[in-house]
Scaffold this active site. Structure first.
Site: not given
Ligand code: B3K
Ligand code: ZN
Length: 880
Positions: A126, A267-270, A302-303, A306
């Site tokens: 992302e 963090a990232m919600e993959n 939060h993640e 998502h």
């Molecule tokens: N969705 C990601 C953020 C990605 C940022 C990219 N530059 C984390 C979050 O908001 O949960």
């Molecule tokens: Zn987020």
């Protein structure tokens, strides 16, 4: 080079893609030198693009090796290739495309796409990182079924992970092995993830509300496994909370979190495979503060949240980012509020919104929560899109109530599960589920700027009527000067002279009669009259911060003191303490400028002391009331800000309060500084918070005994919260205890990068005059790493963003230092460089000499050859 190229992307130019991608098979062959990626994608023409025969695939930073359509190799004349796209032509209705390319994760310092952290492979896609892995339609409205096969050396990469479920794995020749992962849910490429490396796994299990078992796994380097328990428990709490509050259940059989040290954000919600900055996973009482514990829980939540708000229902395009981020922040705020103290959480969120988002709204980077254009989408992961976005979601909640909001959410999922949608779709679901006209809510998505509401009160004693008049306005922002009125739910109550809230009635038959009322302000000017108001009341306005606006009411010092004592709304009692401090400090600034003596009246000291002494108020709320607005909050309220003057005035105010409240501070500190076992519950955290607020007040008094008291707390603390609070109090004092404490801390923690981040941060935030020299010297410290975002944020970020008196040194050296750092960092990591450069963006708010120095630095960056789009966009907007 980029200046000429920077391309503006506009919302109004949105078009559905020419082709859709049904399935994508990735074959990722990880090797020491480079990685070969083969992607095989089934494309078909989009039903709304019947005439399409061309396809421009996104792709960059890779060497294209081959292109095949339906198994036939294309020669170089049958496609076009440039820096950012692979373009195909004469395409049939449906076809299979195989693209092979070579990438270099080991050399990828941008931490976007596939890269390495501590020798392990991980990805960040992302917003537009997938295009650094393979050529694809890398846009959120293209959703596909992903199958990923990885091959790697088994000894160095025993763990191979991707989204979904592992459907096959096994050994290959030459010590290599493979794994195949399949994700049954369609998703856009930005939710793809791949991890390979030598990682240990902490596992647990969760049974969902319908009785399905989900495996929970946290992957880290072996030496950190003992610090994952809090993260794991937080995950389980989040899963349960989402079932209870929103009826939302997890959908795969496995949920994985991988902690890495090098990560551009939190963090990232993959899908099914979150990647986390290790600072938001690891916690133990000796290494993490209370704030860390709460943040970890909030971000894990939060993640996880998502998975529904972002993954199952995603964004049509990146302009809609707040659709998932604002909503998910709202959800994580509610999670924390439900689990801990609701008023404390609200206060913290509002503090953060005001300090950072109001400032952004007043800067050249101001943008609506749904921007209309951008150059680099990474620049729009902002406090506006996230935190103001969450406030806008909260407006629906305030207008519709908890049940109405839930109905809206249910309808949103019913309509849009598996789709990529817009903020209009969210608004429509909320409105339709409640049969409400919410059309005016659209204004919040289209207009930037912080609305201001001027409130006046007329009291008619003869008829016992009290009228409140509201006039709303909104300052000009880059996208527009002329603003349509916002829909502002303005919650208020009226206090009688005895300090009791009265029942509010607009006429004798008012069925909504209650002591609090949400007045829906829809017009530019509007009034509401309450009847049967026996005595002239004092209004308590914008209770619970019911809308992200500023309001003005002509309160006197006495009014604020009255509200601090009597307001029954926890939030507004705190608010009165903040507004009073702000008003007094602004007055002192003026007095100082005019050469008048500055001072604080005994009534004011007494008001804060009463808060401190009020045993009926919980510790955390007392601590919040005593934590005054920061220097940047004050700077935001004055024209031509002089950071030195602001610093002096604020220090003076705190010192005067400290001297005046000395006995109470000592008594409170002593009563709370007891040996107790460390626990992470609201009550224990509240006690530590208040104790440490007392210590910081005491530390403002120049007294050797207090230096020793700080050092004693530093030495004896059984947890990082108390230890760091003592260290940070000492950091602002030039005394032997400071040097000693910093040395002890460094010796103890030199091998723990996350704890060393705190050590860098404390020094970079010091108000002592030689801080810039210290920061420069610390760049050569063995624990510093100029490629690691956490280290950069701790040392350089803290200095530039949260140390106004030193960053804004009158000689401009702070600006020069940041500028040099940004230009250099930009060549390696544009995203992080672009965050830092924002410190220069508010140059217009500073007094003229500093403003010119800052502007000159921005111009220097603007003229630098080869700066990234990321940095260019911020600098260009700041200058224009
Ligand atoms: N969705 C990601 C953020 C990605 C940022 C990219 N530059 C984390 C979050 O908001 O949960
Ligand atoms: Zn987020």
């Amino acid at each position: 080079m980029k200046q000429g190229q920077a391309q503006v992307i506009r919302l109004e130019e949105y078009q559905v893609p020419f082709y859709e991608a049904e399935t994508i098979h990735l074959n990722v062959d990880l090797n020491d030198e480079s990685t070969i990626v083969t992607s095989t994608v089934k494309y078909h023409r989009h039903p709304q693009q019947p005439d399409a025969t061309t396809l421009a695939l996104h792709g960059e930073s890779q060497e294209l090796l081959s292109v095949k359509i339906d198994g036939v190799l294309l020669d170089e004349n049958s496609y076009e290739l440039d820096e950012t796209h692979l373009s195909l032509r004469d395409l049939p209705q449906a076809f299979e495309l195989e693209v092979q390319s070579r990438i270099y994760p080991q050399k990828n310092t941008s931490l976007e796409g596939l890269y390495q952290s501590s020798g392990n492979y991980c990805t960040q896609c992302e917003a537009e990182g997938f295009r650094k892995i393979t050529y694809f339609l890398d846009r959120p409205d293209v959703m596909s079924i992903f199958t990923t096969r990885m091959t790697a050396d088994k000894a160095t990469n025993p763990v191979l992970l991707s989204n979904g479920n592992c459907i096959e794995k096994g050994d290959l020749d030459n010590g290599r092995h493979f794994a195949v992962w399949h994700d049954p849910f369609i998703k856009p490429a930005y939710l793809f993830a791949l991890v390979a490396g030598n990682l240990s796994c902490v596992s647990d299990e969760y049974t969902t509300m319908s009785g399905r078992k989900v495996a929970l796994e946290i992957y880290t380097e072996a030496h950190n496994v003992s610090r994952c328990d809090h993260a794991m428990q937080s995950l389980k709490r989040a899963m349960k909370w989402d079932e209870e509050r929103f009826g939302l259940e997890y959908d795969l059989d496995i949920y994985m979190i991988v902690a890495v040290d090098d990560f551009n954000m939190g963090a990232m919600e993959n899908k099914g495979l979150n990647v986390f900055n290790s600072k938001l996973v690891f916690a133990s009482p000796d290494t993490a503060t209370d704030v860390d514990y709460i943040n970890i829980e909030a971000v894990i939540g939060h993640e996880y949240f998502h998975n529904w708000t972002g993954n199952r229902v995603t964004c049509r395009d990146w302009f809609q980012l707040s659709l998932k981020e604002g909503l998910t922040v709202f959800r994580d705020q509610e999670f924390t509020a439900d689990l801990h103290s609701r008023p404390v959480k609200r206060i913290e969120d509002v503090r953060m919104l005001r300090t950072h988002q109001f400032a952004e709204d007043a800067s050249p980077m101001a943008h609506p929560i749904r921007p209309a254009s951008f150059i680099e989408i990474n620049n729009f992961y902002t406090v506006t899109v996230y935190e103001k976005g969450a406030e806008v979601v909260r407006l629906y909640h305030t207008l519709l109530g908890r049940e109405g909001f839930r109905k809206g959410m249910d309808l949103y999922f019913e309509r849009h599960d598996g789709q990529a949608v817009t903020t209009e779709d969210f608004l429509a679901a909320m409105a339709d589920a409640n049969e409400a006209d919410l059309s005016q809510m659209q204004t919040w998505y289209d207009q930037a700027g912080t609305p201001e509401v001027a409130v006046t009160m007329d009291y008619d004693a003869a008829n016992k009527r009290c009228t409140l008049n509201f006039v709303q306005s909104c300052p000009a922002t880059p996208e527009s000067d002329d603003k349509a009125p916002f829909l502002i739910p303005f919650k208020l109550s009226l206090l009688n002279p005895q300090g009791k809230t009265i029942v509010l009635k607009t006429d004798d038959n008012d069925i909504a009669a209650d002591t609090q009322r949400v007045v829906k302000i829809t017009e530019q000017q509007q009034s509401v009259t309450f009847v049967d108001v026996a005595e002239k009341p004092l209004p308590s306005l914008l209770c619970d911060f019911s809308a992200p606006v500023k309001y003005h009411f002509d309160y006197s010092t006495e009014d604020y003191i009255f509200l601090m004592q009597h307001d029954s709304d926890d939030f507004n009692r705190w608010e009165a303490s903040q507004r009073l401090a702000q008003q007094l400090m602004l007055q002192m600034l003026e007095d100082r400028k005019a050469g008048r003596a500055i001072g604080v009246s005994p009534e004011v000291v007494n008001a804060y002391q009463q808060v401190l002494d009020n045993q009926d108020l919980d510790h955390a709320l007392r601590a919040e009331a005593l934590s005054l607005p920061g220097e940047s909050d004050i700077a935001g309220e004055v024209a031509e800000a002089d950071p030195e003057a602001i610093h002096e005035v604020r220090e003076f105010f705190i010192r005067t309060l400290a001297n005046g409240m000395r006995l109470s501070l000592d008594a409170c500190y002593d009563s709370l500084n007891q040996d107790e076992e460390y626990a992470i519950d609201a009550a224990s955290m509240g006690r530590r918070r208040l104790k440490n607020v007392c210590l910081s007040y005491l530390a403002s008094i120049d007294d050797e005994m207090i230096h020793q008291q700080c050092f004693a707390q530093f030495e004896n603390a059984n947890n990082m919260t108390d230890r760091l609070a003592a260290l940070s109090a000492l950091a602002d004092i030039d005394c032997p205890e400071r040097t000693k404490a910093l040395e002890v801390f460094e010796t103890q923690w030199k091998d723990n990068p996350l704890v060393m981040d705190k050590w860098f941060m404390i020094q970079a935030g010091s108000s002592l005059p030689n801080t810039l020299e210290q920061v420069k010297a610390l760049q050569s410290h063995p624990s510093f790493d100029a490629n690691n975002p956490n280290k950069i944020r701790s040392l350089i970020g803290r200095f530039a963003m949260a140390n106004p008196v030193n960053f804004h040194r009158a000689d401009g050296e702070g600006y020069t230092f940041l500028t040099d750092f940004v230009i250099d960092l930009d060549t390696r990591n544009p995203q992080v460089a672009s965050r830092l450069v924002r410190a220069l963006a508010k140059w217009r708010q500073l007094e003229p000499v500093r403003a010119q120095l800052m502007k000159a630095c921005l111009e220097r960056i603007h003229q630098t050859n080869g700066i990234s789009n990321d940095v260019f966009e911020i600098v260009d907007k700041s200058l224009s």
